[in-house]
Design a protein around this motif. Sequence first.
Motif, PDB file in Angstrom:
ATOM      1  N   MET A   1       0.842  -1.198   0.000  1.00 57.56           N
ATOM      2  CA  MET A   1       0.000   0.000   0.000  1.00 57.56           C
ATOM      3  C   MET A   1       0.876   1.246   0.000  1.00 57.56           C
ATOM      4  N   THR A   2       0.522   2.221  -0.810  1.00 54.27           N
ATOM      5  CA  THR A   2       1.288   3.467  -0.882  1.00 54.27           C
ATOM      6  C   THR A   2       0.395   4.655  -0.565  1.00 54.27           C
ATOM      7  N   THR A   3       1.032   5.743  -0.150  1.00 52.62           N
ATOM      8  CA  THR A   3       0.313   6.995   0.090  1.00 52.62           C
ATOM      9  C   THR A   3       0.996   8.101  -0.706  1.00 52.62           C
ATOM     10  N   ILE A   4       0.203   9.031  -1.206  1.00 56.91           N
ATOM     11  CA  ILE A   4       0.750  10.149  -1.975  1.00 56.91           C
ATOM     12  C   ILE A   4       0.313  11.447  -1.307  1.00 56.91           C
ATOM     13  N   SER A   5       1.240  12.387  -1.198  1.00 54.20           N
ATOM     14  CA  SER A   5       0.944  13.648  -0.521  1.00 54.20           C
ATOM     15  C   SER A   5       1.891  14.731  -1.000  1.00 54.20           C
ATOM     16  N   VAL A   6       1.621  15.961  -0.552  1.00 51.88           N
ATOM     17  CA  VAL A   6       2.469  17.108  -0.874  1.00 51.88           C
ATOM     18  C   VAL A   6       3.232  17.524   0.372  1.00 51.88           C
ATOM     19  N   GLU A   7       4.548  17.699   0.231  1.00 53.29           N
ATOM     20  CA  GLU A   7       5.391  18.091   1.346  1.00 53.29           C
ATOM     21  C   GLU A   7       6.007  19.459   1.053  1.00 53.29           C
ATOM     22  N   LYS A   8       5.819  20.393   1.964  1.00 55.98           N
ATOM     23  CA  LYS A   8       6.269  21.768   1.745  1.00 55.98           C
ATOM     24  C   LYS A   8       7.730  21.984   2.095  1.00 55.98           C
ATOM     25  N   ASN A   9       8.243  21.221   3.034  1.00 54.46           N
ATOM     26  CA  ASN A   9       9.604  21.448   3.516  1.00 54.46           C
ATOM     27  C   ASN A   9      10.442  20.181   3.402  1.00 54.46           C
ATOM     28  N   PRO A  10      10.855  19.822   2.175  1.00 52.03           N
ATOM     29  CA  PRO A  10      11.669  18.626   2.003  1.00 52.03           C
ATOM     30  C   PRO A  10      13.028  18.795   2.672  1.00 52.03           C
ATOM     31  N   GLY A  11      13.501  17.744   3.266  1.00 54.24           N
ATOM     32  CA  GLY A  11      14.761  17.829   3.977  1.00 54.24           C
ATOM     33  C   GLY A  11      15.744  16.773   3.536  1.00 54.24           C
ATOM     34  N   GLU A  12      16.506  16.268   4.486  1.00 55.78           N
ATOM     35  CA  GLU A  12      17.586  15.331   4.187  1.00 55.78           C
ATOM     36  C   GLU A  12      17.068  14.037   3.577  1.00 55.78           C
ATOM     37  N   GLU A  13      15.903  13.575   4.037  1.00 53.53           N
ATOM     38  CA  GLU A  13      15.349  12.330   3.493  1.00 53.53           C
ATOM     39  C   GLU A  13      15.099  12.463   1.994  1.00 53.53           C
ATOM     40  N   TRP A  14      14.499  13.577   1.597  1.00 54.34           N
ATOM     41  CA  TRP A  14      14.235  13.804   0.175  1.00 54.34           C
ATOM     42  C   TRP A  14      15.535  13.922  -0.609  1.00 54.34           C
ATOM     43  N   ASP A  15      16.485  14.669  -0.104  1.00 53.31           N
ATOM     44  CA  ASP A  15      17.753  14.851  -0.816  1.00 53.31           C
ATOM     45  C   ASP A  15      18.509  13.529  -0.961  1.00 53.31           C
ATOM     46  N   ASN A  16      18.421  12.663   0.025  1.00 54.11           N
ATOM     47  CA  ASN A  16      19.048  11.344  -0.086  1.00 54.11           C
ATOM     48  C   ASN A  16      18.365  10.511  -1.164  1.00 54.11           C
ATOM     49  N   PHE A  17      17.043  10.609  -1.225  1.00 58.34           N
ATOM     50  CA  PHE A  17      16.302   9.893  -2.273  1.00 58.34           C
ATOM     51  C   PHE A  17      16.722  10.391  -3.656  1.00 58.34           C
ATOM     52  N   VAL A  18      16.812  11.706  -3.808  1.00 61.33           N
ATOM     53  CA  VAL A  18      17.210  12.295  -5.094  1.00 61.33           C
ATOM     54  C   VAL A  18      18.610  11.838  -5.485  1.00 61.33           C
ATOM     55  N   TYR A  19      19.520  11.871  -4.530  1.00 64.17           N
ATOM     56  CA  TYR A  19      20.918  11.532  -4.819  1.00 64.17           C
ATOM     57  C   TYR A  19      21.052  10.089  -5.299  1.00 64.17           C
ATOM     58  N   HIS A  20      20.284   9.202  -4.745  1.00 71.07           N
ATOM     59  CA  HIS A  20      20.421   7.793  -5.086  1.00 71.07           C
ATOM     60  C   HIS A  20      19.521   7.355  -6.237  1.00 71.07           C
ATOM     61  N   HIS A  21      18.665   8.248  -6.712  1.00 71.90           N
ATOM     62  CA  HIS A  21      17.826   7.901  -7.861  1.00 71.90           C
ATOM     63  C   HIS A  21      18.610   8.155  -9.150  1.00 71.90           C
ATOM     64  N   PRO A  22      18.569   7.250 -10.118  1.00 70.93           N
ATOM     65  CA  PRO A  22      19.358   7.415 -11.351  1.00 70.93           C
ATOM     66  C   PRO A  22      19.071   8.707 -12.106  1.00 70.93           C
ATOM     67  N   GLN A  23      17.828   9.199 -12.049  1.00 70.20           N
ATOM     68  CA  GLN A  23      17.479  10.432 -12.754  1.00 70.20           C
ATOM     69  C   GLN A  23      17.481  11.667 -11.850  1.00 70.20           C
ATOM     70  N   GLY A  24      17.919  11.505 -10.621  1.00 69.23           N
ATOM     71  CA  GLY A  24      17.939  12.645  -9.712  1.00 69.23           C
ATOM     72  C   GLY A  24      18.980  13.673 -10.111  1.00 69.23           C
ATOM     73  N   THR A  25      18.604  14.944 -10.117  1.00 76.09           N
ATOM     74  CA  THR A  25      19.504  16.038 -10.492  1.00 76.09           C
ATOM     75  C   THR A  25      19.522  17.092  -9.400  1.00 76.09           C
ATOM     76  N   ILE A  26      20.397  18.046  -9.562  1.00 76.04           N
ATOM     77  CA  ILE A  26      20.482  19.156  -8.614  1.00 76.04           C
ATOM     78  C   ILE A  26      19.187  19.966  -8.606  1.00 76.04           C
ATOM     79  N   TYR A  27      18.435  19.913  -9.721  1.00 75.02           N
ATOM     80  CA  TYR A  27      17.182  20.660  -9.836  1.00 75.02           C
ATOM     81  C   TYR A  27      16.060  20.034  -9.018  1.00 75.02           C
ATOM     82  N   HIS A  28      16.232  18.782  -8.586  1.00 76.20           N
ATOM     83  CA  HIS A  28      15.235  18.129  -7.744  1.00 76.20           C
ATOM     84  C   HIS A  28      15.438  18.433  -6.265  1.00 76.20           C
TER      85      HIS A  28
END
Length: 351
Positions: A1-28
Amino acid sequence: MTTISVEKNPGEEWDNFVYHHPQGTIYHTSGWKRVIESSFKHISGQIITIRNDQNKIIAGLPIYFVVSRLTGKRIVSAPFALYCDPLTSNKENGLQLLKFLQRIYMERNFDYFEIRFSIWSNLLTANDANYVSNNVMHVLRLNRQPEDLRKIVKQDTKQSIAKGKKINLVMKTCDEKDGLNLFYKILLMSRKHLGLPPIPFQFFNYLWEVFKTKNQLELVFAFYNGRAIASKLFLKYKDTFFSEYSGDITTYRKLCANHFLEWESIKLARSQNYKYYNFGRTACNNKGLLFYKSRWGTEEKPLYYLFCPAAKSNRGKREQGFCYNIARKFFRKSPLFISQALGHLLYNHMG
């Protein structure tokens, strides 16, 4: 089961996800969000995330609300970015992100939304009429020794590089923030020559503050007889050197400082163990710039824009329009202080 939502203040968790995703860029990243929101008060950003039953992010997309009395209301992913693919591991999650974005767009009664895709997105479908491609990017692979990289450079470009070396041009990197003022002065003159509105200085100031301390920004100059005559500002992320912003003093153009500085920057990127040198975005109708970037042994890759409603896709052709060409003539002829003031005004409605 998954949940989808909007987050206003992305932090370290989001940046770690971006860094390890193959298509993640500095713009994310959350850093890009800080730069955009600090530089342009008419833009605010959020992140759409999908989390699994363990509350771990498995997909996401930055979205920015651009609100202007002059240019209307739209949602963009992401403003002033080369591209910003939805970060997913499968097409199902990607479509889920797009449907959620469409719901936000309809609920808030915005004029349209726009997403900037790269060729690597798993959401792209061949011959899909919903995607507009009026821009390309050029990428140079750095998996060769400098002497082998030089072999794939076209002969005319090699001659321009050699000319810069013959007259003793010197490249210098700059780690002091005061160097931004010199860079910006050169950029202003260069954009005036091209008939382009000046990007506000505050944007570069925040780029420096956010990314320089993370070693994700590089500023270089070409000097001739002790004077800086060309400059480039790079963003660095994961395995790529992004050549985003550059300028030169046109009265010195015959010295081929741009070619010299480009080559020295390519060598710098390789010495820092980056795998790719990205020459940035180019409009498909800009034949001169397309030719220049093709001379370096690059691969040309299309960029795709998705507009909803599709009728807004003609906005992607603005660089071919009559009004755009008139504006360029105006910026070429207007005094620098006027174009700088108008550029600041215009960028407060762009994104």
